[in-house]
Motif scaffolding. Sequence first.
Motif, PDB file in Angstrom:
ATOM      1  N   GLU A 185       5.388  41.625  58.399  1.00  0.00           N
ATOM      2  CA  GLU A 185       5.430  42.936  57.755  1.00  0.00           C
ATOM      3  C   GLU A 185       6.510  43.081  56.681  1.00  0.00           C
ATOM      4  O   GLU A 185       6.235  43.645  55.624  1.00  0.00           O
ATOM      5  N   PRO A 186       7.745  42.614  56.885  1.00  0.00           N
ATOM      6  CA  PRO A 186       8.770  42.833  55.857  1.00  0.00           C
ATOM      7  C   PRO A 186       8.426  42.245  54.499  1.00  0.00           C
ATOM      8  O   PRO A 186       8.950  42.709  53.479  1.00  0.00           O
ATOM      9  N   TRP A 187       7.560  41.249  54.434  1.00  0.00           N
ATOM     10  CA  TRP A 187       7.234  40.603  53.169  1.00  0.00           C
ATOM     11  C   TRP A 187       5.898  41.060  52.592  1.00  0.00           C
ATOM     12  O   TRP A 187       5.735  41.094  51.380  1.00  0.00           O
ATOM     13  N   PHE A 188       4.944  41.380  53.439  1.00  0.00           N
ATOM     14  CA  PHE A 188       3.584  41.573  52.954  1.00  0.00           C
ATOM     15  C   PHE A 188       3.006  42.963  53.208  1.00  0.00           C
ATOM     16  O   PHE A 188       1.941  43.275  52.677  1.00  0.00           O
ATOM     17  N   LYS A 189       3.627  43.789  54.009  1.00  0.00           N
ATOM     18  CA  LYS A 189       3.067  45.102  54.289  1.00  0.00           C
ATOM     19  C   LYS A 189       3.293  46.034  53.116  1.00  0.00           C
ATOM     20  O   LYS A 189       4.379  46.065  52.532  1.00  0.00           O
ATOM     21  N   ALA A 190       2.271  46.807  52.772  1.00  0.00           N
ATOM     22  CA  ALA A 190       2.372  47.753  51.669  1.00  0.00           C
ATOM     23  C   ALA A 190       3.567  48.696  51.888  1.00  0.00           C
ATOM     24  O   ALA A 190       3.838  49.088  53.030  1.00  0.00           O
TER      25      ALA A 190
END
Length: 357
Positions: A185-190
């Motif tokens: 999540e920290p890299w790819f979540k909107a």
Amino acid sequence: MASPVQPPPQCGGGKRKSKAQYVQAKRARRGDGGGPRQLEPGLQGILITCNMNERKCVEEAYSLLNEYGDDLYGPEKFTDKDQQPSGSEGEDDDVEAVLKKEVGDIKASTEMRLRRFQSVESGANNVVFIRTLGIEPEKLVHHILQDVYKTKKKKTRVILRMLPISGTCKAFLEDMKKYAETFLEPWFKAPNKGTFQIVYKARNNSHVNREEVIKELAGIVGSLNAENRVDLTNPQLTVVVEIIKAVCCLSVVEDYVLFRKYNLQEVVKSAKDPPLHSKQTAHAGHGEPAKLEAGDPAGQDDQAEGQSNRQVAPENSEEQGQTEPVSETQAASEGGAKPELASQVTEGSEANENDLS
């Protein structure tokens, strides 16, 4: 009549210990300094590959990590034994309070013995795992490679690749899926987004299917933000999947191509920027998973199968068995769960990255 000969009594009055029991006892003695002594789920650290000399590799790793660790986080602080918390001095009459204080003293002394960097058994030949405490592995390793890339000063002799490991979990598909949903999540979540590739390598593991893992991880990245795209030429982020026995090590790194797959030896050799667009010289390859099965040449299927077999066997010559380039191509092809990503996947990446490992 002569009495039968009695066998001499054995020492200790019990059966002889097996070799496995001696090994376990030795490992227990080695672990008396606190903290885990082998790679297991829940650890963070740095996975390092070497060339047939693990002891020298550990020495070089400690030297290099301490040098740059002090630069980023300051010198490591230690507490003298005389300053360690002491037990009851006879002032407390409450037994419960005395016991609580002793338990606290034991926990405090254990934490004091934990070092910032500690080598643990990785479970694979020519692979060293350095457990980290209180630092960000990806930040530290990127700092090291960035300095080596700029100065071109050779810092090590036996260390080959140095990969940060931000998280570990059990190497079973369901466990990996559940863990990755939160981990990525920290890299790819909107609103975060970026181009990415997935590189995969398995050691001493035969129950995990490479294609399934890559497909699931790529699907998770796509579900976090539909604007995430596969890019093998120069991805912004690289998802690193390293499986050793029953442990899956995950990380998301930057400048994976620029820093020559995080290979310290190759970064020093490269006198100028690496050929970032060399993968475009080959013709277009596979697209989404359904097309991979229908359009994949038979020769490439055999090659992929051979690469997978080499991953299962113990690797005595790490970095010379060229298994990862195939995985990178598969990563992008499986990760491109959308038709428009098919043109980004090139077969040329297999031959191009053989000299990077």
